[in-house]
Design an enzyme around this catalytic site. Structure first.
Site, mmCIF file in Angstrom:
data_model
loop_
_atom_site.group_PDB
_atom_site.id
_atom_site.type_symbol
_atom_site.label_atom_id
_atom_site.label_comp_id
_atom_site.label_asym_id
_atom_site.label_seq_id
_atom_site.Cartn_x
_atom_site.Cartn_y
_atom_site.Cartn_z
ATOM 1 C CD GLU A 177 3.826 20.403 5.736
ATOM 2 O OE1 GLU A 177 5.022 20.714 5.575
ATOM 3 O OE2 GLU A 177 3.350 19.353 5.265
ATOM 4 C CG ASP A 240 4.669 12.017 10.132
ATOM 5 O OD1 ASP A 240 4.076 12.968 9.579
ATOM 6 O OD2 ASP A 240 4.981 10.966 9.527
#
Length: 341
Positions: A177, A240
């Site tokens: 995030e 990711d």
């Protein structure tokens, strides 16, 4: 009478224990966010992609990130919830679709109202919907991340897990995030969430070159005759690949003494447990029809299939190769490793 008294005492003890566990979990997760953010700063300082000015801009944005962990303090306060100005009061007896439409209408009104005001007084209201969801989130215009209470369960988190597993699962999600602050959308927003370029054109181009590496790499991933669209999934792939290495750094930082961790019945070293937890949280079972519908032929999809959300980042991660002794020509190690910052 005694049975009723015992039942009530047990209920109160359970509530006290649950409250204590939740408080302990909040403390742990907040500490994880703090360590991960600091390791992100260090990653930026060591980056050879950014100029000194670009590094300072990235660090300032990291410093300004608002962090919401768990749930709003007023989430169980019915009086406060009733003051949220729903057009009609929610009733437990309502049909789910009716309730969903009502809540959705409320959030749309909130978004329209937010256009009239430069700032949001309570960020918890922005994340009111996802607070009990499983997935964490990054909010560009608020420069904020939320780690909701719904993520405080396996396979994302368990207070009983050893340190490497906590960071391998929830830690990599937190890192994911935060990385969105610098993806192809995030680089167009400054540290205050305003739409201003974060970096100079030279710095932005350096990061975009690394993003091109990810696009080409993920274009080569797929099942049978299906292939991932590396362009439309770039932001999530970027996050990711940024989240995993910073979570690994944070786990090493948190384990200052280099203490080895073990799980009874598993002959795995600490680093192997870290990557095991990372892979386990993406464990899904799909039919090819579902993969086709949800991922390969879905024009709105922004994510790679779950197995490639595991194998993609670990192919680019030197520490995985070292932990599992992968040779340079192994399927689990890419000779040309892509990176983010």
């Amino acid at each position: 009478f005694l049975f009723g008294l015992l039942k009530e005492m047990t209920k109160r003890r359970t509530k006290t224990r649950e409250k204590a566990n939740y408080t302990d979990t909040l403390t742990t997760v907040r500490e994880m966010v703090s360590i991960i953010t600091e390791e992100y700063r260090q990653t930026v300082r060591e980056s050879d992609l950014l100029s000194q000015e670009g590094k300072l801009s990235a660090i300032k944005k990291l410093d300004n990130i608002e962090v919401l962990v768990g749930a709003a303090p007023w989430i169980k306060n019915n009086t406060h919830l009733q003051m949220q100005n729903y057009d009609d009061e929610l009733e437990a007896s309502m049909h789910f679709v009716t309730m969903y439409k009502l809540v959705n209408k409320f959030h749309q009104k909130k978004k329209i109202q937010s256009l009239l005001y430069p700032t949001v007084s309570d960020l918890w209201e922005v994340t009111m919907g996802p607070q009990i969801a499983l997935n964490a989130a990054y909010y560009q215009q608020e420069n904020a991340i939320s780690v909701p209470i719904g993520a405080f369960i396996p396979p994302y988190f368990d207070s009983k897990w050893p340190l490497p597993m906590k960071y391998g699962a929830l830690g990599s999600i937190i890192g994911h995030e935060i990385t969105h602050a610098f993806d192809q959308n995030g680089m167009h927003y400054d540290s205050n969430g305003l739409q201003n370029e974060l970096w100079s054109s030279h710095d932005a181009e350096s990061v975009k070159n690394e993003q091109s590496c990810l696009i080409n790499q993920y274009n080569g991933f797929g099942h049978l005759d299906y292939h991932i669209n590396g362009t439309t999934t770039l932001n999530e792939n970027f996050a990711d690949n940024g989240g995993l290495p910073v979570a690994y750094r944070a786990y090493k930082s948190a384990n200052k003494d280099g203490k080895p961790f073990k799980i009874h019945g598993l002959d795995l070293a600490s680093d192997e447990l870290f990557f095991l937890a990372y892979a386990q949280m993406r464990c899904y079972k799909y039919s090819m029809d579902t993969l086709d519908f949800e991922y390969y032929n879905n024009p709105y999809n922004q994510y790679s299939p779950p197995d490639f959300r595991v194998t993609g980042p670990i192919k680019n991660n030197y520490h995985f190769s070292k932990a599992f002794s992968c040779s340079s020509n192994s399927k689990m190690a890419d000779s040309l490793r892509c990176r983010t910052l």
